[in-house]
Design a protein around this motif. Sequence first.
Motif, PDB file in Angstrom:
ATOM      1  N   LYS A   2       0.728  -1.195   0.094  1.00 21.82           N
ATOM      2  CA  LYS A   2       0.110   0.039   0.100  1.00 21.82           C
ATOM      3  C   LYS A   2       1.023   1.326   0.042  1.00 21.82           C
ATOM      4  N   VAL A  16      -4.803   8.497   2.834  1.00 15.88           N
ATOM      5  CA  VAL A  16      -5.358   7.192   2.726  1.00 15.88           C
ATOM      6  C   VAL A  16      -4.303   6.242   2.117  1.00 15.88           C
ATOM      7  N   VAL A  18      -3.504   2.984  -0.043  1.00 15.33           N
ATOM      8  CA  VAL A  18      -4.278   2.447  -1.069  1.00 15.33           C
ATOM      9  C   VAL A  18      -3.164   1.500  -1.746  1.00 15.33           C
ATOM     10  N   MET A  27     -11.327   3.840  -3.709  1.00 14.66           N
ATOM     11  CA  MET A  27     -11.207   4.701  -2.495  1.00 14.66           C
ATOM     12  C   MET A  27     -11.898   5.481  -1.853  1.00 14.66           C
ATOM     13  N   ASP A  30     -14.898   2.923  -0.365  1.00 11.09           N
ATOM     14  CA  ASP A  30     -14.566   2.027   0.631  1.00 11.09           C
ATOM     15  C   ASP A  30     -13.565   2.628   1.833  1.00 11.09           C
ATOM     16  N   SER A  31     -12.650   3.541   1.608  1.00 11.49           N
ATOM     17  CA  SER A  31     -11.933   4.254   2.407  1.00 11.49           C
ATOM     18  C   SER A  31     -12.473   5.431   3.317  1.00 11.49           C
TER      19      SER A  31
END
Length: 156
Positions: A2, A16, A18, A27, A30-31
């Motif tokens: 990531k 974030v 990813v 992203m 979901d994040s």
Amino acid sequence: MKHVLSTTVNGEPHEVLVEPFCSLLDMLRDSLQLTGTKKGCDEGDCGACTVIIDNQTVTSCMMLALDAQDKSITTVEGLIQDGELHPVQAAFVEHGGVQCGFCTPGLIMSGVGLLLENPNPTEEDVRFAIGGNLCRCTGYSRVVQAILAAAENTRG
């Protein structure tokens, strides 16, 4: 492995983690839990995932999240300011540009993107701007009316 993505979403800075192959759409949903941006075709054909990046409309399913490094992203959630709907959102409600609602966020973002570029669009300009957005419910005429009305309201 990531990677850290630093970006601004709806005016707020975010960092974030990813995966390199993670789409911007995934992203956001979901994040960051910004589910107003819809996952339709996941191939860039339906426009349900349209967001605005640095004042340009983008289908977020076709962009890697890491390509949004240091960019400013606006989703449909970010259009509301001080509890007030954006003029395009308000016009969609007023003119009945909403049916099932699945395509609505993408159509709204395409309308907002058009008005950022051209505050005085013609009907042809609006139809071209929303040409990448698929809707099975409205027949587009009310959507076009809404965007034209929003343009008139923001000018006046």
